[in-house]
Design an enzyme around this catalytic site. Sequence first.
Site: not given
Lengths: 65, 258
Positions: B97, B158, B184-185, B206
Site C-alpha cells: 500500500k 482517522g 480513510a475517513g 481502521n
Amino acid sequence: MKIMLNDAPHEFSGETLQDLLTHLDKSEQGIAIAINQQVVPKSLWRSTELNEQSQVFIFESIAGG
Amino acid sequence: MSSLFIAGHEFHSRLFTGTGKYASADAMMDSLTASESELVTLSLRRMDLKNQTDNILKPLQQQGIKLLPNTSGARTAKEAVFAAELAREALQTNWVKLEIHPDPRYLMPDGMETLLAAEELIKKGFVVMPYVHADPVLCKRLEEVGCQCVMPLGSPIGSNMGLASRPFLEIIIEQSTVPVIVDAGIGAPSDAALALEIGADAVLVNTAMAVARQPAQMGKAFRLAVEAGRMAYESGLGERRVQAQATSPLTDFLGALS
C-alpha cells in the site's frame, strides 16, 4: 566491533549480520535489514560481514493502517 | 455477491482493514475475525531495541489473512520505494500500500511523489495499491502506469468524516478499469455501505473499528454494512427523483365517503 545500529553506536562481538541478530536476541519474524541503505535479503544474513563502517538499520513490522 | 479480484487474487470480503490503534492484539484479532476481512495493513518502523514488540504477525498468519504492508512514514518517492523493498523482505510479499504523506497534520497524500514511486515499484515487480486524494485524473494516471487498483480517500485519515469526497469518488468509479477501494475517513458502517452502494469495489477501515468500545461487534457491523452495500449495488438501486411516485394504486374508492 563497534557499528552504527539504528543511528546509535553499538558494540558487539561477532562478524556477520546473523551474529548481530543472535546477539540482539530478537524475533526474526517480520523484520528487514538494510546496510548502508541497501536491503539485505534474509538468505544473505549469514554471509554478510560487518565492519566498523557498517550503518545497520533493522526494521520490524508493527500495527498500522 | 461477486468476488473481488486484485492482481489475480480472489477476495470474498470487500472489507479491508488496518491493524493500528487497537488497545491490544486480542482486541484486534477479535475485531478482524468478526469482520471476516481477508486483507490487513501493517506498517514498518525501526526496531525498538530495548522493548519486545507485541507480536501481531503470528495470529494474523494463523488466521490466513493476507498482509499488506504500507509505506507510512515515507515523505518522498525515494523513501517509499525503500520502505516497500524493506516491507517485501520483512513480510515476504510483493504487495504494497503506497502512501506518501509529507504533512503530519492532515496526512494529505502527495500525488506527484506517489505517481513517481508507483512507476518505479511496478517496474520492480510490486503490486501497487496507491493511497491518494479522490483525484480522478491522478487515479487514471496511476492506472495507466500499471497500478492494480486505486485507493482514493473519503476524508482525512482517522477523521471519521465519511465520504466528504463523494462527487469525485463517483467520477473515479465511473472511469476506472481497476478496482476502486475507498480508504480513510470511513467513520461508520453507513459510510462503508454508501461507498459500496455507489459502486466502490471495497473499503479500507481502521480507526472506526479499532477505537470502538466493542471492536468485535463493530467489526461485525462493518461486515454487514459492506455486504449490504455491495448487494444493493449489484441488485440495482432505484432512480432518484424529486416528485412522488405512488407505490399503491391511486383508486377513488374512498371518494364514496364524501
